[in-house]
Design a protein around this motif. Structure first.
Motif, mmCIF file in Angstrom:
data_model
loop_
_atom_site.group_PDB
_atom_site.id
_atom_site.type_symbol
_atom_site.label_atom_id
_atom_site.label_comp_id
_atom_site.label_asym_id
_atom_site.label_seq_id
_atom_site.Cartn_x
_atom_site.Cartn_y
_atom_site.Cartn_z
ATOM 1 N N PHE A 361 52.979 42.560 54.291
ATOM 2 C CA PHE A 361 52.185 43.521 53.520
ATOM 3 C C PHE A 361 52.139 43.052 52.071
ATOM 4 O O PHE A 361 53.152 42.628 51.506
ATOM 5 N N CYS A 362 50.957 43.116 51.466
ATOM 6 C CA CYS A 362 50.732 42.509 50.149
ATOM 7 C C CYS A 362 51.786 42.946 49.136
ATOM 8 O O CYS A 362 51.880 44.133 48.801
ATOM 9 N N ILE A 363 52.540 41.990 48.632
ATOM 10 C CA ILE A 363 53.609 42.291 47.683
ATOM 11 C C ILE A 363 53.051 42.837 46.369
ATOM 12 O O ILE A 363 53.720 43.593 45.659
ATOM 13 N N GLY A 364 51.811 42.484 46.062
ATOM 14 C CA GLY A 364 51.199 42.931 44.815
ATOM 15 C C GLY A 364 50.356 44.185 44.960
ATOM 16 O O GLY A 364 49.618 44.534 44.025
ATOM 17 N N ALA A 365 50.480 44.906 46.075
ATOM 18 C CA ALA A 365 49.639 46.087 46.298
ATOM 19 C C ALA A 365 49.751 47.122 45.177
ATOM 20 O O ALA A 365 48.729 47.652 44.719
ATOM 21 N N PRO A 366 50.962 47.472 44.684
ATOM 22 C CA PRO A 366 51.017 48.460 43.595
ATOM 23 C C PRO A 366 50.265 48.003 42.343
ATOM 24 O O PRO A 366 49.577 48.802 41.695
ATOM 25 N N LEU A 367 50.384 46.710 42.015
ATOM 26 C CA LEU A 367 49.670 46.190 40.843
ATOM 27 C C LEU A 367 48.169 46.178 41.085
ATOM 28 O O LEU A 367 47.380 46.536 40.199
ATOM 29 N N ALA A 368 47.743 45.773 42.293
ATOM 30 C CA ALA A 368 46.317 45.759 42.609
ATOM 31 C C ALA A 368 45.737 47.169 42.551
ATOM 32 O O ALA A 368 44.651 47.384 41.985
ATOM 33 N N ARG A 369 46.444 48.133 43.125
ATOM 34 C CA ARG A 369 45.957 49.526 43.108
ATOM 35 C C ARG A 369 45.830 50.032 41.672
ATOM 36 O O ARG A 369 44.840 50.680 41.318
ATOM 37 N N MET A 370 46.822 49.755 40.847
ATOM 38 C CA MET A 370 46.759 50.226 39.462
ATOM 39 C C MET A 370 45.622 49.548 38.705
ATOM 40 O O MET A 370 44.881 50.194 37.953
ATOM 41 N N THR A 371 45.471 48.242 38.895
ATOM 42 C CA THR A 371 44.400 47.514 38.217
ATOM 43 C C THR A 371 43.033 48.065 38.617
ATOM 44 O O THR A 371 42.164 48.300 37.760
ATOM 45 N N LEU A 372 42.828 48.283 39.917
ATOM 46 C CA LEU A 372 41.547 48.818 40.388
ATOM 47 C C LEU A 372 41.324 50.246 39.888
ATOM 48 O O LEU A 372 40.201 50.607 39.511
ATOM 49 N N ARG A 373 42.378 51.050 39.876
ATOM 50 C CA ARG A 373 42.228 52.422 39.356
ATOM 51 C C ARG A 373 41.794 52.390 37.897
ATOM 52 O O ARG A 373 40.837 53.081 37.509
ATOM 53 N N ILE A 374 42.463 51.584 37.086
ATOM 54 C CA ILE A 374 42.103 51.505 35.672
ATOM 55 C C ILE A 374 40.685 50.982 35.507
ATOM 56 O O ILE A 374 39.907 51.487 34.684
ATOM 57 N N PHE A 375 40.332 49.964 36.306
ATOM 58 C CA PHE A 375 38.987 49.392 36.200
ATOM 59 C C PHE A 375 37.926 50.470 36.421
ATOM 60 O O PHE A 375 36.977 50.594 35.627
ATOM 61 N N PHE A 376 38.081 51.255 37.476
ATOM 62 C CA PHE A 376 37.034 52.241 37.772
ATOM 63 C C PHE A 376 37.111 53.471 36.862
ATOM 64 O O PHE A 376 36.079 54.086 36.581
ATOM 65 N N GLU A 377 38.283 53.805 36.365
ATOM 66 C CA GLU A 377 38.349 54.856 35.346
ATOM 67 C C GLU A 377 37.543 54.452 34.116
ATOM 68 O O GLU A 377 36.745 55.248 33.591
ATOM 69 N N GLU A 378 37.755 53.236 33.659
ATOM 70 C CA GLU A 378 37.057 52.776 32.461
ATOM 71 C C GLU A 378 35.567 52.591 32.720
ATOM 72 O O GLU A 378 34.731 52.944 31.889
ATOM 73 N N LEU A 379 35.231 52.028 33.867
ATOM 74 C CA LEU A 379 33.815 51.833 34.190
ATOM 75 C C LEU A 379 33.071 53.160 34.237
ATOM 76 O O LEU A 379 31.981 53.308 33.656
ATOM 77 N N LEU A 380 33.635 54.153 34.918
ATOM 78 C CA LEU A 380 32.945 55.437 35.089
ATOM 79 C C LEU A 380 32.838 56.203 33.779
ATOM 80 O O LEU A 380 31.866 56.949 33.568
ATOM 81 N N GLN A 381 33.802 56.021 32.886
ATOM 82 C CA GLN A 381 33.733 56.701 31.595
ATOM 83 C C GLN A 381 32.757 56.031 30.641
ATOM 84 O O GLN A 381 32.188 56.682 29.764
ATOM 85 N N ARG A 382 32.550 54.725 30.816
ATOM 86 C CA ARG A 382 31.729 53.972 29.873
ATOM 87 C C ARG A 382 30.302 53.743 30.351
ATOM 88 O O ARG A 382 29.388 53.595 29.529
ATOM 89 N N PHE A 383 30.098 53.657 31.666
ATOM 90 C CA PHE A 383 28.782 53.336 32.210
ATOM 91 C C PHE A 383 28.097 54.617 32.681
ATOM 92 O O PHE A 383 28.634 55.339 33.528
ATOM 93 N N GLY A 384 26.923 54.876 32.141
ATOM 94 C CA GLY A 384 26.145 56.015 32.615
ATOM 95 C C GLY A 384 25.377 55.698 33.877
ATOM 96 O O GLY A 384 25.083 56.586 34.687
ATOM 97 N N SER A 385 25.054 54.431 34.064
ATOM 98 C CA SER A 385 24.354 53.997 35.277
ATOM 99 C C SER A 385 24.581 52.509 35.466
ATOM 100 O O SER A 385 24.879 51.783 34.509
ATOM 101 N N ILE A 386 24.432 52.072 36.708
ATOM 102 C CA ILE A 386 24.495 50.652 37.050
ATOM 103 C C ILE A 386 23.378 50.379 38.038
ATOM 104 O O ILE A 386 23.215 51.115 39.023
ATOM 105 N N GLU A 387 22.625 49.330 37.797
ATOM 106 C CA GLU A 387 21.549 48.946 38.699
ATOM 107 C C GLU A 387 21.668 47.472 39.042
ATOM 108 O O GLU A 387 22.183 46.669 38.254
ATOM 109 N N SER A 388 21.174 47.127 40.206
ATOM 110 C CA SER A 388 21.129 45.726 40.614
ATOM 111 C C SER A 388 20.073 45.000 39.795
ATOM 112 O O SER A 388 19.004 45.543 39.503
ATOM 113 N N ALA A 389 20.379 43.756 39.428
ATOM 114 C CA ALA A 389 19.424 42.944 38.669
ATOM 115 C C ALA A 389 19.096 41.657 39.418
ATOM 116 O O ALA A 389 18.657 40.680 38.822
ATOM 117 N N GLY A 390 19.291 41.665 40.714
ATOM 118 C CA GLY A 390 19.004 40.478 41.517
ATOM 119 C C GLY A 390 19.796 40.502 42.799
ATOM 120 O O GLY A 390 20.664 41.357 43.007
#
Length: 416
Positions: A361-390
């Protein structure tokens, strides 16, 4: 590979080639896995060169293969690129070692990567992610998948003790190991790409260890911690440290970027899910789990049967290679109702198999989960919308499911 399956079609499992790279680059394995789970949960394939392997695609069978090291050993190789030729580092390389040695090496490292231990890194990681996202807020096209390849090194480089000047090279080398046929990483041919990347990564860690030994002193980095591990009471040799360091570098770099880009793509395709998460950030941890299930960046792992094993209505012969398809297990309808729907409120998303099962089982799972949580917290607070550009460009690999390009355009969220 496509994360949302296309229209169903008649599938002849006798003609299916699960090692066809085009299936993952431009095709769609999900309808094939759907049929395999229903009609052939133990599937046997012989490649044109005579190599053969068995596949399990149901969640519980995948769990069994990855959990039971007495029935299914890791000590001949754990990734399909080793099929037909045993891993030369088996029994030493952490990913290709069974307990008890695996446990003796892993346990002291794991103590540095518990959820409590990595919590102290949260502010540093948040600052890194904020800097990563800032260039995407200018309204210009931002290639998220390409940029995200470096994100794990930005996060884990300081924790591993690796200087910033080396991050880009190490990311390239780890990508060469896991996707040696992708044109972005191919050097000559697949065999040469694997040989070069393996040699360069092991040499890098050896040199790192030699330099640290000469300098003396202590630090709190994970690679330095390897120097104090004593499986069976004896310290690791420099060669063993280099191979285990190689394992850690691979684990740190190769899956998180594809979870990031694949989950963002899902949010683009399901804007109602984006808005739901933006309106309630308490949903972000479950969004992360659903993203891990949805993307299944580590698409599979391989084991070898120790003796004849009855599983999934058939028998894998002794010494037979078996590939456990995590990408299929995470779409098993017996575990995840309506599995091909991306749903950030899914009740049991945390049962996802993306981190594997059992001793490995991935030894880095706690770090990966925290990194992904922070990434999406920051993305959702900063980005009002995201669209595909290609159009996205998919990684040419049957081991890692991901993208090399995902151009997006983001608009900054305006506060009232």
């Amino acid at each position: 590979m496509r994360l949302t399956p296309g229209p169903g079609r008649d599938i002849d499992l006798d003609g299916v080639d699960l090692f066809d790279l085009d299936l993952y680059t431009s095709g769609d394995p999900h309808p094939i896995w759907d049929v395999m789970r229903a009609k052939a949960p133990l599937h046997h394939q012989v490649l044109p060169d005579g190599r053969q392997f068995w596949s399990v695609t149901r969640y519980e069978d995948v769990r069994r293969v990855l959990s039971d090291h007495k029935e299914f050993t890791s000590e001949r190789g754990t990734v399909p690129t080793h099929l037909g030729e045993d891993d030369a580092a088996a029994g030493v390389l952490m990913t290709s070692t069974d307990p008890p040695r695996h446990t003796e090496v892993r346990r002291p490292l794991g103590s540095k990567l518990t959820a409590r231990a990595v919590k102290s890194w949260e502010d540093r990681i948040r600052g890194t992610i904020v800097r990563f996202l800032e260039p995407a807020l200018d309204g210009e096209t931002f290639d998220l998948a390409e940029k995200a390849l470096l994100l794990p090194a930005m996060v884990t480089g300081p924790l591993l003790g690796i200087p910033e000047k080396d991050w880009e090279e190490l990311v390239q080398l780890t990508a060469m190991v896991t996707a040696p046929s992708d044109p972005h990483f191919l050097v000559g041919n697949e065999a040469a790409t694997l040989a070069i990347s393996h040699h360069e990564l092991v040499t890098y860690v050896k040199d790192w260890v030699r330099t640290r030994r000469a300098a003396g002193g202590e630090d709190d980095s994970l690679l330095h911690h390897l120097m104090s591990v004593r499986p069976g009471g004896a310290p690791l040799t420099d060669e063993e440290i280099a191979l285990d360091g190689y394992s850690i570098l691979l684990g740190a770099n190769v899956t998180t970027p594809h979870t990031v880009s694949g989950t963002v793509q899902a949010l683009i395709e399901h804007p109602e899910q984006f808005e739901k998460a933006a309106a309630d950030l308490s949903l972000v941890p479950n969004l992360v789990e659903e993203g891990l299930r949805w993307t299944s960046a580590a698409c599979n792992f391989m084991r070898y049967a120790v003796d004849d094993v009855d599983i999934a209505g058939g028998t894998i012969p002794a010494r037979g290679a078996v590939v456990a398809w995590i990408g299929s297990a995470n779409r098993d309808e017996s575990q995840f109702p309506d599995p091909h729907t991306f749903d950030i409120t899914r009740d049991n998303a945390k049962r996802q198999a993306a981190f594997g099962f059992g001793p490995h089982f991935c030894i880095g799972a706690p770090l990966a989960r925290m990194t992904l949580r922070i990434f999406f917290e920051e993305l959702l607070q900063r980005f009002g919308s995201i669209e595909s550009a290609g159009e996205p460009q998919h990684l040419r690999s049957y081991f890692i499911a991901g993208m090399t390009h995902l151009p997006i355009v983001a608009q900054e969220r305006r506060t009232p």
